[in-house]
Design an enzyme around this catalytic site. Structure first.
Site, short mmCIF file in Angstrom:
data_model
loop_
_atom_site.label_atom_id
_atom_site.label_comp_id
_atom_site.label_asym_id
_atom_site.label_seq_id
_atom_site.Cartn_x
_atom_site.Cartn_y
_atom_site.Cartn_z
CB CYS A 1 1.84 -3.51 5.34
SG CYS A 1 0.22 -4.16 5.75
CG HIS B 1 -0.29 0.03 2.54
ND1 HIS B 1 0.17 1.18 3.12
CD2 HIS B 1 -0.01 -0.98 3.40
CE1 HIS B 1 0.68 0.90 4.30
NE2 HIS B 1 0.61 -0.41 4.49
#
Length: 164
Positions: free
Chosen positions: A138, A122
């Site tokens: 992440c 992301h």
């Protein structure tokens, strides 16, 4: 092959052994995928390949030692533009509220969720974290880089995360 080799050893046969082999075609070839992502945790990079052709390398942030980005073969299972951020069921996120799309959203403007729980690729409004082990597992990217990647991958794209 085992029985032929075993027989030759037991009989003390020193000459050539004829082995019967069968050619097996691979089920997965470079043509099986249009894009492939390789994330190198140690060098904090994400590389995009179009089949076997290198396209671009981008800087990323990966998980900090307490929350490492997992190693392995995964795939993109969901994609979202302007995602909401929902606090995970984790001690570090206790008491936090969901964050809608917009400034301050920790996911930036694009989310590409992987086939491992709670981990995705992301954007991040914190571009200073790129190049470091700073996330909770992440793979963070600069927002323009995440938008560029989002337009070039789809659900099913394989993602290989390696140590190097």
């Amino acid at each position: 092959m085992r029985s032929v080799i075993g027989h030759a050893l037991r009989a003390n046969i020193r000459g050539p052994i004829e082995l019967v082999v069968e050619t097996v075609e691979p089920r997965i070839t470079p043509a099986s995928y249009s894009s492939i992502i390789v994330i190198r945790r140690g060098s904090h990079t994400l590389s995009l390949y179009r089949r076997t052709t290198f396209v671009r390398r981008l800087g990323v942030a990966v998980g900090q030692p307490a929350y490492p980005t997992p190693i392995g073969r995964f795939s993109i299972v969901v994609r979202a533009r302007n995602p909401w951020w929902y606090p995970p069921d984790s001690a570090w996120a206790q008491g936090l509220e969901p964050i809608p799309p917009g400034p301050g959203n920790p996911l930036g403007t694009r989310w590409m969720g992987l086939s491992v729980s709670g981990v995705g690729i992301h954007g991040t409004p914190d571009a200073a974290s790129i190049g470091y082990s700073a996330s909770h597992g992440c793979i963070r990217m600069r927002i323009p880089d995440a938008e560029w990647l989002f337009d070039r991958v789809s659900v099913g794209t394989p993602v290989f995360i390696v140590r190097a």
